[in-house]
Structure formats: structure tokens, C-alpha cells
Write a protein that holds these residues in place. Structure first.
Motif, PDB file in Angstrom:
ATOM      1  N   LYS A  58       7.543 -18.670  17.850  1.00 35.16           N
ATOM      2  CA  LYS A  58       6.733 -17.605  17.264  1.00 35.16           C
ATOM      3  C   LYS A  58       6.070 -18.022  15.950  1.00 35.16           C
ATOM      4  CE  LYS A  58       9.765 -13.982  19.125  1.00 35.16           C
ATOM      5  NZ  LYS A  58      10.655 -12.848  18.755  1.00 35.16           N
ATOM      6  N   ILE A  59       6.534 -19.138  15.381  1.00 32.15           N
ATOM      7  CA  ILE A  59       5.946 -19.611  14.126  1.00 32.15           C
ATOM      8  C   ILE A  59       4.475 -19.967  14.353  1.00 32.15           C
ATOM      9  CG2 ILE A  59       5.981 -21.446  12.387  1.00 32.15           C
ATOM     10  CD1 ILE A  59       8.263 -19.568  12.015  1.00 32.15           C
ATOM     11  N   THR A  60       3.606 -19.410  13.532  1.00 31.16           N
ATOM     12  CA  THR A  60       2.172 -19.687  13.644  1.00 31.16           C
ATOM     13  C   THR A  60       1.741 -20.665  12.560  1.00 31.16           C
ATOM     14  OG1 THR A  60       1.645 -17.760  12.264  1.00 31.16           O
ATOM     15  CG2 THR A  60       1.678 -17.438  14.657  1.00 31.16           C
ATOM     16  N   SER A  61       0.575 -21.248  12.730  1.00 34.96           N
ATOM     17  CA  SER A  61       0.081 -22.238  11.779  1.00 34.96           C
ATOM     18  C   SER A  61      -0.220 -21.581  10.434  1.00 34.96           C
ATOM     19  CB  SER A  61      -1.188 -22.912  12.321  1.00 34.96           C
ATOM     20  OG  SER A  61      -2.315 -22.092  12.101  1.00 34.96           O
TER      21      SER A  61
ATOM     22  N   ASN B  82       8.915 -12.056   3.331  1.00 32.53           N
ATOM     23  CA  ASN B  82       8.440 -13.145   4.176  1.00 32.53           C
ATOM     24  C   ASN B  82       9.582 -14.085   4.549  1.00 32.53           C
ATOM     25  OD1 ASN B  82       6.065 -14.742   5.311  1.00 32.53           O
ATOM     26  ND2 ASN B  82       7.009 -16.266   3.982  1.00 32.53           N
ATOM     27  N   THR B  83      10.490 -14.343   3.607  1.00 33.59           N
ATOM     28  CA  THR B  83      11.647 -15.197   3.895  1.00 33.59           C
ATOM     29  C   THR B  83      12.492 -14.607   5.018  1.00 33.59           C
ATOM     30  OG1 THR B  83      11.767 -16.077   1.634  1.00 33.59           O
ATOM     31  CG2 THR B  83      13.791 -16.132   2.933  1.00 33.59           C
ATOM     32  N   ILE B  84      12.789 -13.309   4.922  1.00 35.23           N
ATOM     33  CA  ILE B  84      13.612 -12.639   5.936  1.00 35.23           C
ATOM     34  C   ILE B  84      12.911 -12.648   7.295  1.00 35.23           C
ATOM     35  CG2 ILE B  84      14.633 -10.433   6.621  1.00 35.23           C
ATOM     36  CD1 ILE B  84      15.027  -9.863   3.610  1.00 35.23           C
ATOM     37  N   ALA B  85      11.621 -12.303   7.306  1.00 30.98           N
ATOM     38  CA  ALA B  85      10.884 -12.236   8.563  1.00 30.98           C
ATOM     39  C   ALA B  85      10.777 -13.608   9.224  1.00 30.98           C
ATOM     40  CB  ALA B  85       9.491 -11.662   8.317  1.00 30.98           C
ATOM     41  N   THR B  86      10.548 -14.650   8.436  1.00 29.70           N
ATOM     42  CA  THR B  86      10.412 -15.997   8.991  1.00 29.70           C
ATOM     43  C   THR B  86      11.723 -16.469   9.601  1.00 29.70           C
ATOM     44  OG1 THR B  86       8.706 -16.564   7.354  1.00 29.70           O
ATOM     45  CG2 THR B  86       9.804 -18.384   8.473  1.00 29.70           C
ATOM     46  N   LEU B  87      12.813 -16.349   8.868  1.00 30.32           N
ATOM     47  CA  LEU B  87      14.103 -16.851   9.348  1.00 30.32           C
ATOM     48  C   LEU B  87      14.671 -16.004  10.484  1.00 30.32           C
ATOM     49  CD1 LEU B  87      15.811 -17.760   5.949  1.00 30.32           C
ATOM     50  CD2 LEU B  87      14.940 -19.344   7.681  1.00 30.32           C
ATOM     51  N   ALA B  88      14.477 -14.686  10.422  1.00 32.72           N
ATOM     52  CA  ALA B  88      15.123 -13.797  11.391  1.00 32.72           C
ATOM     53  C   ALA B  88      14.363 -13.717  12.710  1.00 32.72           C
ATOM     54  CB  ALA B  88      15.284 -12.404  10.795  1.00 32.72           C
TER      55      ALA B  88
ATOM     56  N   GLY C 112      10.936 -15.336  13.212  1.00 33.26           N
ATOM     57  CA  GLY C 112       9.806 -16.249  13.333  1.00 33.26           C
ATOM     58  C   GLY C 112       8.494 -15.632  12.886  1.00 33.26           C
ATOM     59  N   GLY C 113       8.561 -14.647  12.007  1.00 31.54           N
ATOM     60  CA  GLY C 113       7.360 -13.967  11.525  1.00 31.54           C
ATOM     61  C   GLY C 113       6.886 -14.538  10.208  1.00 31.54           C
ATOM     62  N   ASN C 114       6.309 -15.728  10.229  1.00 30.73           N
ATOM     63  CA  ASN C 114       5.840 -16.385   8.999  1.00 30.73           C
ATOM     64  C   ASN C 114       4.443 -15.870   8.648  1.00 30.73           C
ATOM     65  OD1 ASN C 114       4.767 -17.776  11.267  1.00 30.73           O
ATOM     66  ND2 ASN C 114       4.275 -19.543   9.982  1.00 30.73           N
ATOM     67  N   HIS C 115       4.367 -14.632   8.240  1.00 28.89           N
ATOM     68  CA  HIS C 115       3.069 -13.990   8.021  1.00 28.89           C
ATOM     69  C   HIS C 115       2.356 -14.513   6.777  1.00 28.89           C
ATOM     70  CE1 HIS C 115       3.726 -11.063  11.205  1.00 28.89           C
ATOM     71  NE2 HIS C 115       4.952 -10.897  10.745  1.00 28.89           N
ATOM     72  N   GLN C 116       3.090 -14.936   5.770  1.00 26.75           N
ATOM     73  CA  GLN C 116       2.466 -15.375   4.524  1.00 26.75           C
ATOM     74  C   GLN C 116       1.845 -16.757   4.684  1.00 26.75           C
ATOM     75  OE1 GLN C 116       4.912 -16.191   0.893  1.00 26.75           O
ATOM     76  NE2 GLN C 116       3.727 -14.501   0.028  1.00 26.75           N
ATOM     77  N   LYS C 117       0.566 -16.876   4.293  1.00 31.85           N
ATOM     78  CA  LYS C 117      -0.170 -18.137   4.379  1.00 31.85           C
ATOM     79  C   LYS C 117      -0.490 -18.607   2.960  1.00 31.85           C
ATOM     80  CE  LYS C 117       0.018 -17.401   8.756  1.00 31.85           C
ATOM     81  NZ  LYS C 117       1.069 -18.065   9.564  1.00 31.85           N
TER      82      LYS C 117
ATOM     83  N   ASN D 111       9.796 -20.644   3.524  1.00 36.63           N
ATOM     84  CA  ASN D 111       8.541 -20.396   4.224  1.00 36.63           C
ATOM     85  C   ASN D 111       8.229 -21.604   5.092  1.00 36.63           C
ATOM     86  OD1 ASN D 111       6.636 -22.271   2.630  1.00 36.63           O
ATOM     87  ND2 ASN D 111       7.530 -21.017   1.000  1.00 36.63           N
ATOM     88  N   SER D 112       7.304 -21.439   6.024  1.00 40.67           N
ATOM     89  CA  SER D 112       7.029 -22.503   6.983  1.00 40.67           C
ATOM     90  C   SER D 112       6.225 -23.655   6.390  1.00 40.67           C
ATOM     91  CB  SER D 112       6.284 -21.929   8.199  1.00 40.67           C
ATOM     92  OG  SER D 112       5.081 -21.300   7.793  1.00 40.67           O
TER      93      SER D 112
END
Length: 365
Positions: A141-144, A80-86, A88-93, A3-4
Motif C-alpha cells: 500500500k506504500i505509495t511513491s 503520518n507515522t501511525i498511518a504509515t506503520l499501521a 501503509g498509509g504514507n500520505h505525507q510527501k 516516514n517512507s
């Protein structure tokens, strides 16, 4: 997992289990978790115990952990792991908390269930530590880690203590039971389960900064048989913060949203709703229903009959003062633990109104 906030992270678990009631198949469980983020170099660990005593069950926990800002568990870690790495969808905060908690559950005669819990926690918001993705072109695409300020890592809340007391009561109208030497085991009821829950943020107890009172009522029924016409599941929940003097974001009422292709779909899932934007500290009304047709239509089509596909139709509704009116309809097919669902939403919010998506539902556990 990845995760980010932590970057690459390990989450190691170790447990011990011993059967102490063979009649009801009840176990004494002791287990622990150790979690380490290799990028932000944070180490967290906690220990937990589940102790059954006749009709009572005691749960004890303590330590530290990284937890989702949305306590509904809408986004599984794997997705979340797949979306972030593939992409840039780091949706989990996430945020970090140090905590001690105790919970007691008891079944009264007549299958009335009582539940009481208390948790003290020290909460700490965390910034991102990396914008790594498998393809550099997706890094932007990575968000805070602040869902309300995606372009800048500004803390969502200051460090604070929270003492939380919760009381619950539920009843499912079951009057049928099996008797054993060690007690009764109630059989499932054909009627829905009714629930009443009260949660209080107890101000100034153990240095607590929280100060709120939340009252919730619910009605729930899963898999109600309709004979040859399939099954019906439904849920209704409503609640109000009768006092919201000091409600930190983790204590808001959150909803089970989704924003990616893959979803661990539950009855309470909204397939087009943001995970964090529409949580509330005021009041809410939430309704869900799903009809599983169990192959009424597909069994009549020769090419589909062998697949044993089940038709799924769902309706969902949510109202809060901030969101106003929001509704979803979903249609699709289920094959064993896999679903393909089309979802359409209607809302007073322009970004949510007439939104159409395809979701792939996978039951992970």
C-alpha cells in the motif's frame, strides 16, 4: 518518527529563551533542530532566532530541513507515522530544502500589522527509501513520494533555486488598548481581521528559477460570542496568480486536506479533500464557517448533560479552475480537546461527490 522517505528518523531540538520585556511577556528565542534519517542517511539541521525590538519582531532562520510539499501542515508527523506503520498509509510527501530566511513584523498605531519576509532556498525532491510497515501485508500500500504518480518514484520537480519575497498587511478594527511604559497592547476586537498578502517568486535573484506573483485577500474571525447560543467562527480567502511563468509545486496555493481517521482539525480543514491533488497555480476562492452550539441541545438530555458535550456544525467551500465546485458539511460533538465528526462532501469531481466519512479530531498542541 517514521516516514517512507527517511525510514526511522530522529528530530532533536535545543533552545534558549530569555525574557526581555516583562510587560508584554516577550522573549528572545534561539533554537535549533537536527534531523537524521536512518534509512536514507540524510542529515539536516537549522538554527532560528526570534528577536523582539519594541513593536518590531525579527525572525532569522538558516540551514536545511525536510518539509511537507503542502505548506498548510495538514498532516501532523505523529498521525503520518501511525498511518504509515499501521496500515501503509504514507500520505505525507516530503522534499529537502537548504534555505536562508528573514522576516520582520511591526505593529503600527491603530493596530495595523505589517509583515515582510524573504527566503532563498535550494530544493531537492526525494524518493522513498523504504516500504516497511509493521505488517508485511500492508507494504504494497506504500505509495511513491510523488503524489501524482503513486506507483513510481518519478521526481515531481527538478532541483532548483527559489527566491521568495512576501509582504503582508492586516487590521482587526481594534481601537481599545492598554497603555504601559514600554508601549500599547491592543485588546481583541469584536470585528474580523482583514488581510492582504503579496508573494513574488523573484526570478534570477541569487540564481532563482521561480517567477510568479500571487495576491491574496482574507477575512477571519474566531470564537465570535453569541451569548447563550454559542460561538461562531468564519474565514474567507481568495487569491490569484497574476503571473505564473514558473511556479514549482511547493509554491502552489495548497489547502488543508485530510484523508485519515484522525485529524488535527482547524477552521480551514477540509475533511474529505486530498492533501496534494487539488493545489493550484491559477486562482482560488475558499470559505469556512463553524458554529459551536455550546451544549444547547445536549444540555437538555439528562444522560449527556454531565458530559458537557458541545454540538458542532461546519460548512466549507472551495473553488479553483481545476477542482471547480467543492463543498463540505460536517456535524459532530466536541468534548474538551476531542471531537467526533461526520463529514459529507459535494463536488463536480466524481471521486469527491457524495463522499461520507467519520473523523476523530484531536488537538495535539
Amino acid at each position: 518518527m517514521f516516514n517512507s522517505v527517511e525510514g526511522l528518523a530522529s528530530n532533536y531540538s535545543l533552545g534558549y529563551s530569555k525574557q526581555i520585556d516583562s510587560t508584554f511577556n516577550r522573549y528572545l528565542d534561539l533554537y535549533g533542530h537536527v534531523r537524521y534519517g536512518f534509512k536514507n542517511k540524510h542529515l539536516n539541521g537549522n538554527i532560528n532566532a526570534v528577536i523582539p525590538i519594541k513593536n518590531h519582531t525579527l525572525y532569522l532562520s538558516g540551514g536545511s530541513d525536510l518539509v511537507d510539499l503542502n505548506d498548510q501542515g495538514s498532516l501532523p508527523v505523529l498521525f503520518n507515522t501511525i498511518a504509515t506503520l499501521a496500515v501503509g498509509g504514507n500520505h505525507q510527501k516530503l522534499y529537502e530544502k537548504t534555505f536562508v530566511s528573514a522576516r520582520w513584523r511591526y505593529t503600527l498605531p491603530g493596530n495595523i500589522n505589517l509583515d515582510a519576509s524573504f527566503e532563498w532556498s535550494r530544493r531537492h525532491w526525494l524518493p522513498n527509501s523504504t516500504n516497511f510497515t509493521l505488517w508485511d501485508s500492508n507494504s504494497y500500500k506504500i505509495t511513491s513520494n510523488n503524489p501524482f504518480n503513486p506507483n513510481e518514484d518519478i521526481p515531481l520537480f527538478e532541483d532548483h533555486n527559489a527566491s521568495k519575497l512576501s509582504l503582508g498587511l492586516s487590521y482587526n478594527f481594534s481601537n481599545r488598548y492598554e497603555s504601559y511604559p514600554s508601549g500599547k497592547r491592543y485588546l481583541p476586537s469584536e470585528y474580523p481581521t482583514l488581510s492582504l498578502n503579496y508573494t513574488k517568486g523573484v526570478n534570477k535573484v541569487f540564481g532563482s528559477d521561480a517567477d510568479y506573483d500571487l495576491l491574496k485577500v482574507g477575512v477571519y474571525k474566531s470564537g465570535m460570542g453569541l451569548g447563550m447560543y454559542g460561538t461562531l467562527s468564519y474565514a474567507f480567502n481568495a487569491g490569484k496568480f497574476i503571473n505564473n511563468n514558473k511556479v514549482y509545486y511547493p509554491d502552489f496555493k495548497h489547502f488543508n486536506g485530510n484523508e485519515i481517521l484522525f485529524v488535527d482539525q482547524q477552521l480551514s480543514s477540509f475533511l474529505n479533500l486530498d492533501y496534494y491533488q487539488f493545489s493550484t497555480k491559477t486562482n482560488f476562492v475558499e470559505m469556512h464557517t463553524e458554529y459551536n452550539m455550546s451544549g444547547i441541545l445536549t444540555s437538555k438530555i439528562p444522560l449527556l448533560r454531565k458530559l458537557k458535550l458541545e454540538e458542532i456544525v461546519g460548512l466549507h467551500y472551495l473553488h479553483t479552475p481545476e477542482l471547480k465546485q467543492y463543498g463540505e458539511v460536517h456535524l459532530g460533538f466536541q468534548w474538551k480537546l476531542l471531537r467526533v465528526i461526520y463529514a459529507h462532501s459535494m463536488s463536480d469531481q466524481p471521486l469527491l461527490d457524495k463522499k461520507n466519512t467519520i473523523r476523530v479530531g484531536i488537538k495535539l498542541f
